[in-house]
Design a protein around this motif. Structure first.
Motif, PDB file in Angstrom:
ATOM      1  N   LEU A 447       0.828  -1.202   0.000  1.00 45.11           N
ATOM      2  CA  LEU A 447       0.000   0.000   0.000  1.00 45.11           C
ATOM      3  C   LEU A 447       0.868   1.261   0.000  1.00 45.11           C
ATOM      4  O   LEU A 447       0.536   2.256  -0.657  1.00 45.11           O
ATOM      5  CB  LEU A 447      -0.945  -0.014   1.198  1.00 45.11           C
ATOM      6  CG  LEU A 447      -1.981  -1.154   1.198  1.00 45.11           C
ATOM      7  CD1 LEU A 447      -2.832  -1.105   2.464  1.00 45.11           C
ATOM      8  CD2 LEU A 447      -2.867  -1.087  -0.031  1.00 45.11           C
ATOM      9  N   LYS A 448       1.976   1.229   0.713  1.00 44.77           N
ATOM     10  CA  LYS A 448       2.901   2.367   0.685  1.00 44.77           C
ATOM     11  C   LYS A 448       3.457   2.569  -0.721  1.00 44.77           C
ATOM     12  O   LYS A 448       3.589   3.704  -1.195  1.00 44.77           O
ATOM     13  CB  LYS A 448       4.048   2.150   1.673  1.00 44.77           C
ATOM     14  CG  LYS A 448       3.674   2.304   3.138  1.00 44.77           C
ATOM     15  CD  LYS A 448       4.894   2.072   4.026  1.00 44.77           C
ATOM     16  CE  LYS A 448       4.554   2.254   5.499  1.00 44.77           C
ATOM     17  NZ  LYS A 448       5.740   2.012   6.373  1.00 44.77           N
ATOM     18  N   GLU A 449       3.759   1.476  -1.383  1.00 44.23           N
ATOM     19  CA  GLU A 449       4.292   1.533  -2.745  1.00 44.23           C
ATOM     20  C   GLU A 449       3.303   2.201  -3.699  1.00 44.23           C
ATOM     21  O   GLU A 449       3.691   2.920  -4.622  1.00 44.23           O
ATOM     22  CB  GLU A 449       4.615   0.124  -3.222  1.00 44.23           C
ATOM     23  CG  GLU A 449       5.345   0.042  -4.544  1.00 44.23           C
ATOM     24  CD  GLU A 449       5.634  -1.377  -4.940  1.00 44.23           C
ATOM     25  OE1 GLU A 449       6.817  -1.722  -5.114  1.00 44.23           O
ATOM     26  OE2 GLU A 449       4.670  -2.170  -5.100  1.00 44.23           O
ATOM     27  N   ALA A 450       2.005   1.978  -3.460  1.00 45.88           N
ATOM     28  CA  ALA A 450       0.977   2.577  -4.314  1.00 45.88           C
ATOM     29  C   ALA A 450       0.904   4.094  -4.159  1.00 45.88           C
ATOM     30  O   ALA A 450       0.280   4.780  -4.976  1.00 45.88           O
ATOM     31  CB  ALA A 450      -0.380   1.958  -3.997  1.00 45.88           C
ATOM     32  N   LEU A 451       1.541   4.627  -3.101  1.00 49.66           N
ATOM     33  CA  LEU A 451       1.552   6.080  -2.871  1.00 49.66           C
ATOM     34  C   LEU A 451       2.865   6.721  -3.311  1.00 49.66           C
ATOM     35  O   LEU A 451       3.098   7.907  -3.046  1.00 49.66           O
ATOM     36  CB  LEU A 451       1.334   6.367  -1.378  1.00 49.66           C
ATOM     37  CG  LEU A 451      -0.042   6.027  -0.810  1.00 49.66           C
ATOM     38  CD1 LEU A 451      -0.026   6.106   0.709  1.00 49.66           C
ATOM     39  CD2 LEU A 451      -1.113   6.961  -1.375  1.00 49.66           C
ATOM     40  N   LYS A 458       6.380  10.545   5.937  1.00 53.91           N
ATOM     41  CA  LYS A 458       6.179   9.190   6.448  1.00 53.91           C
ATOM     42  C   LYS A 458       4.905   9.082   7.277  1.00 53.91           C
ATOM     43  O   LYS A 458       4.177   8.101   7.200  1.00 53.91           O
ATOM     44  CB  LYS A 458       7.388   8.760   7.281  1.00 53.91           C
ATOM     45  CG  LYS A 458       8.625   8.440   6.459  1.00 53.91           C
ATOM     46  CD  LYS A 458       9.741   7.888   7.350  1.00 53.91           C
ATOM     47  CE  LYS A 458      10.961   7.506   6.519  1.00 53.91           C
ATOM     48  NZ  LYS A 458      12.050   6.959   7.354  1.00 53.91           N
ATOM     49  N   ALA A 459       4.654  10.126   8.063  1.00 58.13           N
ATOM     50  CA  ALA A 459       3.451  10.124   8.901  1.00 58.13           C
ATOM     51  C   ALA A 459       2.186  10.168   8.047  1.00 58.13           C
ATOM     52  O   ALA A 459       1.188   9.481   8.329  1.00 58.13           O
ATOM     53  CB  ALA A 459       3.486  11.314   9.859  1.00 58.13           C
ATOM     54  N   LYS A 463      -0.760   7.329   7.712  1.00 58.71           N
ATOM     55  CA  LYS A 463      -2.176   7.620   7.937  1.00 58.71           C
ATOM     56  C   LYS A 463      -3.026   7.192   6.744  1.00 58.71           C
ATOM     57  O   LYS A 463      -4.120   6.635   6.904  1.00 58.71           O
ATOM     58  CB  LYS A 463      -2.371   9.117   8.192  1.00 58.71           C
ATOM     59  CG  LYS A 463      -3.823   9.480   8.534  1.00 58.71           C
ATOM     60  CD  LYS A 463      -3.978  10.952   8.851  1.00 58.71           C
ATOM     61  CE  LYS A 463      -5.393  11.271   9.309  1.00 58.71           C
ATOM     62  NZ  LYS A 463      -6.425  10.849   8.349  1.00 58.71           N
ATOM     63  N   GLU A 464      -2.516   7.432   5.519  1.00 62.33           N
ATOM     64  CA  GLU A 464      -3.246   7.013   4.313  1.00 62.33           C
ATOM     65  C   GLU A 464      -3.444   5.504   4.311  1.00 62.33           C
ATOM     66  O   GLU A 464      -4.518   4.991   3.955  1.00 62.33           O
ATOM     67  CB  GLU A 464      -2.479   7.439   3.061  1.00 62.33           C
ATOM     68  CG  GLU A 464      -2.411   8.936   2.830  1.00 62.33           C
ATOM     69  CD  GLU A 464      -3.584   9.448   2.023  1.00 62.33           C
ATOM     70  OE1 GLU A 464      -4.421   8.628   1.613  1.00 62.33           O
ATOM     71  OE2 GLU A 464      -3.664  10.675   1.808  1.00 62.33           O
ATOM     72  N   VAL A 465      -2.400   4.772   4.701  1.00 59.69           N
ATOM     73  CA  VAL A 465      -2.480   3.315   4.737  1.00 59.69           C
ATOM     74  C   VAL A 465      -3.511   2.859   5.767  1.00 59.69           C
ATOM     75  O   VAL A 465      -4.338   1.976   5.496  1.00 59.69           O
ATOM     76  CB  VAL A 465      -1.097   2.693   5.038  1.00 59.69           C
ATOM     77  CG1 VAL A 465      -1.221   1.199   5.342  1.00 59.69           C
ATOM     78  CG2 VAL A 465      -0.149   2.917   3.866  1.00 59.69           C
ATOM     79  N   GLU A 466      -3.482   3.452   6.945  1.00 60.75           N
ATOM     80  CA  GLU A 466      -4.447   3.084   7.991  1.00 60.75           C
ATOM     81  C   GLU A 466      -5.870   3.429   7.559  1.00 60.75           C
ATOM     82  O   GLU A 466      -6.813   2.665   7.821  1.00 60.75           O
ATOM     83  CB  GLU A 466      -4.104   3.793   9.306  1.00 60.75           C
ATOM     84  CG  GLU A 466      -2.791   3.374   9.936  1.00 60.75           C
ATOM     85  CD  GLU A 466      -2.797   1.926  10.399  1.00 60.75           C
ATOM     86  OE1 GLU A 466      -3.890   1.390  10.667  1.00 60.75           O
ATOM     87  OE2 GLU A 466      -1.707   1.330  10.489  1.00 60.75           O
TER      88      GLU A 466
END
Length: 659
Positions: A447-451, A458-459, A463-466
């Motif tokens: 999911l981080k990779e998709a952003l 990082k914060a 938050k986007e992932v959560e």
């Protein structure tokens, strides 16, 4: 007169001396990651000569493990431990030598698996693979003719990737039947096939068991398929048999609350589109004792005893048993009401257009085509509005997935125009979510990779992932896991989360539910529709299941031979089809015949698995199968005939006007 499900001429199901397979008190343990799990628990099962036993239940219930146990093919890497008796033709396969087991498999056992591509050797021609079984080419040709393969000589000279999905599955069935085995284990053999090919293969299996007296263990999560094909149904949950008996009686008057839930969760053509589909609770096995009933935490009839003690087997009637402490009254297997979703006639046609496809054509180079190229799309149009859901339906090879890939920018159209009305490219959810997820990354890392294209701290990324995890109901445990350790439903949710973490205006879904069981289908559809509504995200949804298409979409486009042959409101297309091809697709739905028995629906259709799939430049692609075809259907390609502004069919027999 009301239609009933009619089988081909049935042979008498015999017991006793004609018993092919017997399973008594079977317990199976498998080990993974140094932990042993009890997969099958005290399973009893018998299969008679010529009997088709359907093994049904949700994913993870142990269906495939039971099938692999009968075949003696449990993976050694899982260090299987088996207790109880498993007998095939009187031989106890748990105690015979490996050489004797191999001999039994060579002469008396066969298997048909869900994905024939993973079972067929991609580097060998069909002839070489079939000769390993038949030894002689003449027997291979005979076997292919038995399964209604057109031009079998040509098929023998091809590689698996040169055949359609239906052809590959027929080849697998031919190989399974070539040695005339006593028992065939068929593990979800029709799950990924379109409805017309599926109906023909089910009818074929019934014909072949009548001819040869072969017994079948037919593993499926589709109760419509079980209704079509099985003499006996065995309902499995968490490795335990909860109900077992005659198909017609069990599916008409289920005794176990879990069987009632399975039937209620099946998506049908009369599903209320304003209701969210019923799904299993997240904590369905929380606090569950391995000694209790695995359905206890979901059952409204559950007693305290159900949580700690598995019920004994009781008789409902002859050959019909149930394992339940409190079988009545029936649980409320109803959908949960939600806010009516904006679909069908409620769609605001004044909303902005987000995607247009105009006169799309696509051809591929082909060494098997006389012209050197193969036309797969012809003059396909689509106008998609914000928040609209459009379904593309049709048989395999009709051009649905190719059109979707062109919309996604993964393929280039040969001619025509794609207009994307905003800055975001459409995103795509694939049929096999597992293969689309990077196996060495955790879900959180995926999911981080998709952003990665966004400039975020990082914060902010965390938050986007959560936030997206909360939207699609992924727990912290799932976020920290890799794809291989997730269930099919969880992997599909991860794939959806990856698409919507940076929401597109258009989401493209290519058969996202075809391999999921009913409860997982319900969860995936609920999620997709909720996201579409909350994000005002348009969707193009490819499916071979017309019940799914009707439920999710406001509009259905029916494709055949690379052309759209019918389009309109989803309810109108399904309740009053204009094109004979659409009517045939509806007639082929398992368990929902529309006034035709399987024999009538299939008997009037020539074989659709022919190897010459080159599209004709003239005429209707359905002309040779259409019961109403006239001469002009074979000589002139029909144009779209409109009966209203958004309802049309490309058929010479439909009366109306042009746009």
């Amino acid at each position: 007169m009301e239609d009933t499900l009619v089988s081909p001429p049935d042979i008498q199901i015999a017991r006793g001396n004609n018993e092919i397979a017997s399973v008594v008190g079977l317990n199976v343990w498998l080990r993974r990651a140094r932990q042993e799990s009890h997969i099958l628990k005290d399973v009893d099962l018998k299969i008679g000569k010529g009997e088709i036993v359907a093994l049904v239940g949700e994913s993870g219930s142990g269906k495939s493990v039971l099938g692999m146990t009968l075949l003696g093919l449990l993976p050694k890497s899982s260090r299987p431990r088996i207790e109880g008796e498993v007998s095939i033709l009187g031989s106890k396969i748990t105690s015979i030598s490996q050489k004797e087991l191999q001999g039994l498999r060579r002469h008396s056992l066969s298997a048909i698996f869900q994905d024939p591509m993973s079972s067929l050797n991609p580097s060998m021609k069909i002839a070489s693979q079939m000769k390993e079984v038949t030894k002689e080419l003449d027997r291979a040709l005979f076997a292919l003719r038995q399964v209604a393969i057109k031009e079998p000589e040509s098929v023998l000279g091809r590689y698996p990737f040169e055949l359609s999905g239906g052809q590959r599955q027929r080849v697998m069935i031919a190989m399974a039947l070539a040695k005339e085995p006593a028992l065939i284990v068929a593990d979800e053999p029709t799950t990924a096939l379109d409805v017309s090919v599926q109906a023909q293969i089910l009818y074929l299996i019934k014909q072949l068991r009548a001819d040869f007296g072969t017994g079948f263990l037919f593993v499926t999560h589709d109760l419509g398929v079980a209704a079509e094909i099985a003499d006996t149904v065995v309902v499995l949950l968490a490795g335990r048999v909860l109900e077992k008996g005659p198909t017609k009686e069990i599916l008409s008057f289920p005794a176990h609350p879990y069987t009632k839930e399975l039937i209620a969760s099946r998506l049908t053509m009369d599903q209320d589109q304003s209701l969210r589909l019923r799904t299993n609770p997240k904590d369905q096995f929380a606090g569950f004792s391995s000694d209790g009933c695995p359905y206890a935490n979901r059952c409204e009839n559950a007693l305290d005893l159900c949580l700690v003690e598995f019920p004994g087997v009781s008789m409902v009637q002859d050959n019909w048993t149930i394992a339940c402490h409190n079988p009545s009254p029936s649980p409320k297997a109803v959908a949960v009401e939600i806010k009516t979703m904006e679909r069908r006639s409620d769609l605001d046609w004044n909303k902005k257009v987000v995607l247009e496809a105009i006169a799309i054509e696509k051809s591929f180079q082909s060494r098997t085509s006389r012209s050197g190229s193969r036309q797969v799309l012809t003059n396909v149009d689509l106008t998609l509005h914000q928040g609209e859901v459009v379904s593309l339906v049709g048989e395999s090879g009709s051009g649905k997935s190719t059109f979707l890939r062109i919309l996604a920018g993964l393929e280039k159209e040969s001619s025509g125009t794609i207009i994307r009305h905003d800055d975001t490219m459409p995103k795509m959810v694939f049929q096999d979510s597992g293969s689309s997820l990077t196996p060495w990354l955790s879900v959180r890392e995926l999911l981080k990779e998709a952003l990665s294209s966004k400039t975020l701290s990082k914060a902010e990324i965390a938050k986007e992932v959560e936030d997206v995890a909360a939207k699609v109901d992924l727990s912290t445990q799932v976020l920290n896991s890799r794809a291989a350790s997730l269930s099919g439903g969880q992997r599909q949710r991860v794939a959806i989360a990856r698409c919507v973490i940076s929401p597109p205006s258009v989401l493209l879904c290519d058969e996202p539910t075809s391999a999921l069981d009913a409860s997982l289908v319900a969860g995936a559809l609920n999620l997709l529709l909720s996201l579409s509504e909350s994000l005002e995200m348009a969707m193009v949804f490819v499916t071979h299941d017309l019940a799914v298409a009707r439920y999710v979409s406001s509009r259905i486009m029916v494709m055949l031979g690379g052309r759209v042959v019918e389009s309109g409101d989803s309810n109108e297309v399904c309740s009053n089809p204009l094109h004979p091809y659409t009517r045939m697709l509806l007639d082929s739905l398992p368990g929902e015949r529309r006034g035709n028995s399987p024999q009538e629906a299939l008997g009037r259709q020539p074989d659709i698995s022919g190897v010459d799939n080159e599209l004709s430049a003239v005429g209707c692609a359905f002309a040779n199968r259409c019961p109403n075809a006239i001469e002009i259907c074979r000589t002139t390609t029909p144009v779209a005939t409109y009966i209203s502004s958004n309802r049309y069919a490309a058929c010479h027999l439909v009366k109306g006007g042009t746009k």
